[in-house]
Write a protein that holds these residues in place. Structure first.
Motif, PDB file in Angstrom:
ATOM      1  N   ALA A 247       0.835  -1.207   0.000  1.00  0.00           N
ATOM      2  CA  ALA A 247       0.000   0.000   0.000  1.00  0.00           C
ATOM      3  C   ALA A 247       0.867   1.254   0.000  1.00  0.00           C
ATOM      4  CB  ALA A 247      -0.930  -0.001   1.206  1.00  0.00           C
TER       5      ALA A 247
ATOM      6  N   GLY B  63      -7.610   2.905   4.204  1.00  0.00           N
ATOM      7  CA  GLY B  63      -7.512   1.451   4.132  1.00  0.00           C
ATOM      8  C   GLY B  63      -6.300   0.921   4.873  1.00  0.00           C
TER       9      GLY B  63
ATOM     10  N   TRP C 206     -10.534  -2.602   1.505  1.00  0.00           N
ATOM     11  CA  TRP C 206      -9.355  -2.661   0.649  1.00  0.00           C
ATOM     12  C   TRP C 206      -9.696  -3.184  -0.735  1.00  0.00           C
ATOM     13  CZ3 TRP C 206      -5.220  -0.002   1.246  1.00  0.00           C
ATOM     14  CH2 TRP C 206      -4.152  -0.217   0.369  1.00  0.00           C
TER      15      TRP C 206
END
Length: 188
Positions: free
Chosen positions: A94, A139, A170
């Motif tokens: 991420a 997220g 997500w």
């Protein structure tokens, strides 16, 4: 007398997450509808070749969804060490996605495609990718919550709830990015 903390009902909290998913879908649907109407009225799209960093970030976010799916599967099998490792990999992916977004913006700026300029269609790319990046940050916090919960001695139901909420959100932002990227590719 029953302790309030002993009763854990995830349904209202899941509903709030689903409400956020629906409202975000509507918001991004509005953005893309606006873009189509705006582009049609001007007779042109953004006219850019999108930076390669957007392609790479798309691959990274897909990989992060896979690692999060595998983390959920590990939790169901009570393999907590594997779950933690996969959650950590998901967080790293991420962060890599966010770095790649900044790289893409830098590439755009270096070609003269700036946020503030004479082409509102180009500004649209910055706005939607930035708002999506804010969703990525949210997220990441949900994934970190699931990761922290895996280290604490919390009930399994609560740990599963944290994983489920992180997964719902997500996977939504993963699908959302793929939609936005394909939309931008098709509407040059």
């Amino acid at each position: 007398m029953e302790n309030i903390q002993d009763t854990f009902d995830p349904k209202p909290r899941k509903f709030i997450v689903w409400l956020f998913v629906v409202s975000s879908t509507i918001m991004f649907g509005g953005f893309t509808s606006y873009y189509l109407v705006f582009s049609a009225s001007k007779g042109k799209g953004h006219g850019l070749v999108l930076p390669d960093a957007f392609i790479y970030s798309s691959l990274v976010i897909i990989a992060s969804s896979i690692t999060l799916f595998l983390a959920s599967k590990a939790l169901r099998k009570l393999k907590f060490g594997m779950q933690r490792n996969l959650l950590l990999i998901t967080v790293i992916l991420a962060i890599a996605f966010g770095v790649m977004q900044f790289s893409a913006w830098g590439s755009m700026v270096s070609t003269g495609a700036t946020l503030v300029g004479n082409n509102a269609a180009i500004s649209f790319i910055y706005v939607v990718s930035f708002i999506h990046l804010l969703h990525i940050i949210a997220g990441v916090f949900l994934i970190i919550s699931a990761l922290v919960g895996s280290y604490r001695n919390i009930p399994l139901a609560k740990s599963q709830y944290r994983m489920e909420i992180a997964s719902i959100f997500w996977h939504f932002i993963d699908i959302l990015w793929i939609y936005l990227y394909v939309f931008l590719l098709l509407n040059r």
